[in-house]
Motif scaffolding. Structure first.
Motif, PDB file in Angstrom:
ATOM      1  N   SER A   1       2.959   0.271 -18.700  1.00 21.76           N
ATOM      2  CA  SER A   1       3.419  -0.336 -17.452  1.00 21.76           C
ATOM      3  C   SER A   1       3.450   0.754 -16.386  1.00 21.76           C
ATOM      4  CB  SER A   1       4.819  -0.939 -17.631  1.00 21.76           C
ATOM      5  OG  SER A   1       5.234  -1.612 -16.461  1.00 21.76           O
ATOM      6  N   ASN A   2       3.435   0.360 -15.140  1.00 22.59           N
ATOM      7  CA  ASN A   2       3.448   1.321 -14.031  1.00 22.59           C
ATOM      8  C   ASN A   2       4.873   1.831 -13.798  1.00 22.59           C
ATOM      9  OD1 ASN A   2       2.631   2.901 -11.896  1.00 22.59           O
ATOM     10  ND2 ASN A   2       2.444   1.204 -10.449  1.00 22.59           N
ATOM     11  N   VAL A   3       5.353   2.633 -14.736  1.00 25.26           N
ATOM     12  CA  VAL A   3       6.706   3.195 -14.681  1.00 25.26           C
ATOM     13  C   VAL A   3       6.623   4.695 -14.943  1.00 25.26           C
ATOM     14  CG1 VAL A   3       9.054   3.123 -15.629  1.00 25.26           C
ATOM     15  CG2 VAL A   3       7.654   1.049 -15.616  1.00 25.26           C
ATOM     16  N   LEU A   4       7.325   5.475 -14.138  1.00 26.25           N
ATOM     17  CA  LEU A   4       7.423   6.921 -14.329  1.00 26.25           C
ATOM     18  C   LEU A   4       8.866   7.261 -14.685  1.00 26.25           C
ATOM     19  CD1 LEU A   4       5.436   7.961 -11.135  1.00 26.25           C
ATOM     20  CD2 LEU A   4       4.601   8.111 -13.492  1.00 26.25           C
TER      21      LEU A   4
ATOM     22  N   GLN B   1       0.828  -1.207   0.000  1.00 26.23           N
ATOM     23  CA  GLN B   1       0.000   0.000   0.000  1.00 26.23           C
ATOM     24  C   GLN B   1       0.864   1.259   0.000  1.00 26.23           C
ATOM     25  OE1 GLN B   1      -2.413  -0.709   3.465  1.00 26.23           O
ATOM     26  NE2 GLN B   1      -3.880  -2.009   2.351  1.00 26.23           N
ATOM     27  N   ARG B   2       1.970   1.203   0.739  1.00 27.51           N
ATOM     28  CA  ARG B   2       2.865   2.366   0.774  1.00 27.51           C
ATOM     29  C   ARG B   2       3.553   2.576  -0.577  1.00 27.51           C
ATOM     30  NH1 ARG B   2       8.201   3.490   4.484  1.00 27.51           N
ATOM     31  NH2 ARG B   2       8.393   5.704   3.944  1.00 27.51           N
ATOM     32  N   ILE B   3       3.927   1.492  -1.222  1.00 29.00           N
ATOM     33  CA  ILE B   3       4.516   1.600  -2.564  1.00 29.00           C
ATOM     34  C   ILE B   3       3.536   2.295  -3.506  1.00 29.00           C
ATOM     35  CG2 ILE B   3       5.136   0.235  -4.600  1.00 29.00           C
ATOM     36  CD1 ILE B   3       6.520  -1.742  -2.669  1.00 29.00           C
ATOM     37  N   LYS B   4       2.262   1.920  -3.417  1.00 27.35           N
ATOM     38  CA  LYS B   4       1.242   2.558  -4.265  1.00 27.35           C
ATOM     39  C   LYS B   4       1.140   4.048  -3.954  1.00 27.35           C
ATOM     40  CE  LYS B   4      -3.618   2.254  -5.653  1.00 27.35           C
ATOM     41  NZ  LYS B   4      -3.845   3.711  -5.506  1.00 27.35           N
ATOM     42  N   ARG B   5       1.198   4.409  -2.662  1.00 22.32           N
ATOM     43  CA  ARG B   5       1.121   5.826  -2.282  1.00 22.32           C
ATOM     44  C   ARG B   5       2.323   6.600  -2.804  1.00 22.32           C
ATOM     45  NH1 ARG B   5      -0.847   3.502   2.585  1.00 22.32           N
ATOM     46  NH2 ARG B   5       1.134   3.805   3.682  1.00 22.32           N
TER      47      ARG B   5
ATOM     48  N   LYS C   1      11.591   0.491  -7.032  1.00 24.00           N
ATOM     49  CA  LYS C   1      12.933   0.705  -7.563  1.00 24.00           C
ATOM     50  C   LYS C   1      13.074   2.113  -8.141  1.00 24.00           C
ATOM     51  CE  LYS C   1      13.932  -4.139  -8.647  1.00 24.00           C
ATOM     52  NZ  LYS C   1      14.426  -5.089  -9.676  1.00 24.00           N
ATOM     53  N   LEU C   2      14.233   2.695  -7.881  1.00 20.27           N
ATOM     54  CA  LEU C   2      14.599   4.000  -8.424  1.00 20.27           C
ATOM     55  C   LEU C   2      15.835   3.817  -9.293  1.00 20.27           C
ATOM     56  CD1 LEU C   2      14.646   7.135  -8.578  1.00 20.27           C
ATOM     57  CD2 LEU C   2      15.889   7.110  -6.390  1.00 20.27           C
TER      58      LEU C   2
ATOM     59  N   ALA D   1      14.002   7.060 -13.216  1.00 21.57           N
ATOM     60  CA  ALA D   1      12.735   6.347 -13.400  1.00 21.57           C
ATOM     61  C   ALA D   1      12.374   5.630 -12.105  1.00 21.57           C
ATOM     62  CB  ALA D   1      12.841   5.350 -14.546  1.00 21.57           C
ATOM     63  N   ILE D   2      11.091   5.473 -11.879  1.00 21.79           N
ATOM     64  CA  ILE D   2      10.582   4.818 -10.667  1.00 21.79           C
ATOM     65  C   ILE D   2       9.549   3.784 -11.075  1.00 21.79           C
ATOM     66  CG2 ILE D   2       9.453   5.158  -8.438  1.00 21.79           C
ATOM     67  CD1 ILE D   2      10.322   8.109  -8.601  1.00 21.79           C
ATOM     68  N   ARG D   3       9.650   2.596 -10.481  1.00 21.45           N
ATOM     69  CA  ARG D   3       8.640   1.571 -10.750  1.00 21.45           C
ATOM     70  C   ARG D   3       8.585   0.582  -9.592  1.00 21.45           C
ATOM     71  NH1 ARG D   3       9.806  -3.671 -12.499  1.00 21.45           N
ATOM     72  NH2 ARG D   3      12.017  -4.109 -12.712  1.00 21.45           N
ATOM     73  N   PRO D   4       7.414   0.016  -9.312  1.00 24.03           N
ATOM     74  CA  PRO D   4       7.336  -1.094  -8.354  1.00 24.03           C
ATOM     75  C   PRO D   4       7.888  -2.357  -9.022  1.00 24.03           C
ATOM     76  CG  PRO D   4       5.177  -0.100  -8.772  1.00 24.03           C
ATOM     77  CD  PRO D   4       6.097   0.380  -9.829  1.00 24.03           C
ATOM     78  N   SER D   5       8.551  -3.199  -8.264  1.00 27.67           N
ATOM     79  CA  SER D   5       9.004  -4.477  -8.802  1.00 27.67           C
ATOM     80  C   SER D   5       7.800  -5.354  -9.087  1.00 27.67           C
ATOM     81  CB  SER D   5       9.930  -5.173  -7.812  1.00 27.67           C
ATOM     82  OG  SER D   5      10.204  -6.499  -8.227  1.00 27.67           O
TER      83      SER D   5
END
Length: 562
Positions: free
Chosen positions: A505-508, A467-471, A530-531, A519-523
């Motif tokens: 994909s969920n990548v910024l 949940q924190r990763i999503k936030r 990951k940053l 770039a930032i993305r959840p594994s």
């Protein structure tokens, strides 16, 4: 159904074995019960990966058989021809990998699907090779790659020899969701399946073919084959195939780390068996210093990724990251094939969107096009699969910053066996010219510019962690960092919503006005966010200073999200 009801249902249902029930009864921590049952272990395009243990959110015989029944029904839906083509199954050194491979084979056989099961541990790339070689409809490899010892996993491949993409994954997931109870899974006893010809054990002949074809991929033979290499398979599957190909290639000074030579699912000497982490080189470094090795070579447990350390002028080792090793391989392969006139028509390399740009600059010099894809070799190799049909480009090399590389098209996944052979050849080629790989890297920087990079992983386990990763992602997505030092934000790419050639994909990704980016993305496979930081500077120091500044500002912003 709430997690407590699921937990109780496993205890009450006679379908589940007594050992599983005893394990569950022994749990005294309510949070542990919740984590094991609050969800089903997610089946995604990476298949399954999770901690080993009893429960719906764990890797065990039940969850593996459930996923396999979903795969089996998907294959059945593709018709009798697909069922006869069958499925190849490989497995690595991890705890229960052989058992999970066997239960997967038995479920497929129970559904009337032909299975080719390896007789012992094998590297992941050999599964990809086998799917292509035998012409199977699908493949499974039981592995958790470089995860800690508590984990195992299950990756599914399709007929091209690459990992499944969303279309097949969605089919499998829909079939899994339609299974009402584990007792609906069809399972055949191993001996019966063998006697009916539904399970065929495969072995040495495939190894021999794979090795011979690797040897044919060599570019130069006029090299220094006495280059000193210390190799560690980190107690994984790489020991035999990597040593074999290097020996057959003619390298005469390969020393293996004895403590990490043989399979050990506990990874007692390394803990976290990821060669991206330089701590994994501890034993290799000690041995390298003793024998004065030119290069340290480490493969991860399923031998699809490889990292290197290079002897430096201070008499110690400099560890190269995936971007650096990838750039060296691209420079060596392309420059030598360009010189020899062996580059194919319309040559191309493929990298992920979070991989650095140095390889792209090198490729441009030699007239080679670079394509970018989403993270994961399933996407990288999907482009090669497409070009098999369209013949628009000729695939030469694919890579990611996470020390994964593949050369040519023997397999359609990252391959540390062929990569180890090419790294050894490259080291021997330059050593004959009196150069180390660090000397060559410096020459590349002088020609193409100074690049620096860093990857940071923030581990956040459990329900609250997810949940924190999503936030964190929501926070920076809606309020990006506008400036970092003198660097100003120039462009933002949100791969979840923006139209790009790479896909969704969920990548910024944030581009700064000096050519740096992060770039930032959840594994997709581990409980972490990951940053990725990448910079280009006027000097090595300038490039590194920029990386440190970006890390300081962006990491502080991420960790400030509660």
């Amino acid at each position: 159904m709430e997690y407590r009801e699921r937990y109780q249902s496993w205890l009450d249902d006679p379908y589940f074995d007594e050992a599983t029930k005893a394990e569950l009864r022994a749990i005294t921590d309510e949070n542990e019960i919740e984590d094991r049952f609050y969800q089903d272990l997610e089946f995604g395009t990476a298949g399954l990966r999770g901690k080993i243990g009893a429960g719906t959110n764990r890797m065990n015989n039940y969850t593996v058989s459930l996923a396999t029944q979903g795969l089996a029904q998907t294959i059945i839906n593709h018709g009798e021809k697909a069922m006869k083509k069958g499925v190849a199954i490989a497995y690595d050194v991890r705890q229960y990998s052989d058992k999970f491979a066997e239960i997967a084979a038995r479920v497929l056989a129970g559904n009337g699907i032909k299975v080719y099961l390896f007789d012992d541990i094998r590297p992941t790339p050999m599964l990809s090779y086998t799917v292509r070689r035998l012409g199977t409809i699908s493949g499974i490899v039981v592995t958790a790659s470089h995860n800690p010892k508590e984990y195992n996993g299950y990756k599914v491949y399709w007929e091209e020899g690459s990992q499944i993409l969303d279309d097949i994954a969605d089919e499998i997931l829909n079939e899994i969701d339609s299974i009402e109870h584990f007792r609906d899974i069809k399972v055949m006893e191993l001996d019966e399946a063998k006697s009916k010809g539904l399970i065929e054990i495969i072995g040495g002949a495939i190894d021999d073919e794979y090795n011979d074809k690797l040897l044919n991929m060599a570019i130069n033979d006029d090299i220094d084959k006495s280059v000193k290499i210390v190799f560690t398979p980190l107690n994984g599957t790489g020991n035999i195939p990597v040593r074999r190909v290097l020996k057959d290639r003619g390298f005469t000074d390969i020393t293996v780390v004895p403590e990490q030579e043989n399979p050990d699912w506990t990874f007692a000497t390394v803990g976290y068996p990821n060669p991206e982490d330089t701590k994994a080189f501890k034993y290799a470094r000690n041995l390298g210093l003793k024998v004065k090795a030119d290069v340290l070579l480490a493969t991860d447990p399923d031998c699809d990724r490889v990292a290197i350390g290079v002897l430096n002028d201070n008499g110690d080792y400099t560890y190269l990251n995936g971007n650096q090793t990838g750039a060296l391989l691209i420079y060596y392969i392309l420059s030598q094939r360009f010189e020899k006139g062996t580059l194919p028509e319309n040559p191309a390399i493929v990298k992920s969107i979070v991989t650095g740009d140095l390889g792209k600059a090198i490729a441009k010099k030699f007239g080679v096009t670079t394509f970018e894809t989403l993270t994961g070799f399933k996407h990288i190799c999907a482009m090669a699969n497409e070009w098999d049909i369209t013949e628009a480009f000729s695939f030469i090399f694919g890579y990611e910053e996470s020390i994964g590389y593949v050369y040519q098209d023997l397999v359609r996944d990252k391959d540390a066996v062929v990569s180890s052979m090419m790294i050894a050849e490259m080291a021997g080629f330059y050593k004959k010219q009196g150069l180390s790989l660090l000397n060559v890297l410096e020459k590349i920087y002088e020609e193409f510019g100074y690049y620096s990079e860093k990857q940071i992983s923030i581990v956040l386990e459990g329900v609250e962690g997810q949940q924190r990763i999503k936030r964190m992602m929501d926070d920076i997505r809606h309020m990006p960092v506008e400036s970092i030092g003198e660097m100003m934000l120039q462009k933002t790419v949100d791969y979840l919503s923006d139209e790009t050639d790479a896909g969704r994909s969920n990548v910024l990704k944030y581009y700064m006005d000096d050519g740096s980016w992060y770039a930032i993305r959840p594994s997709g496979t581990e409980p972490k966010i990951k940053l990725y930081i990448y910079s280009k500077g006027k000097s090595e120091k300038d490039a590194k200073d920029k990386v440190e500044l970006i890390e300081k500002v962006v990491r502080h912003r991420m960790e400030s999200v509660e």
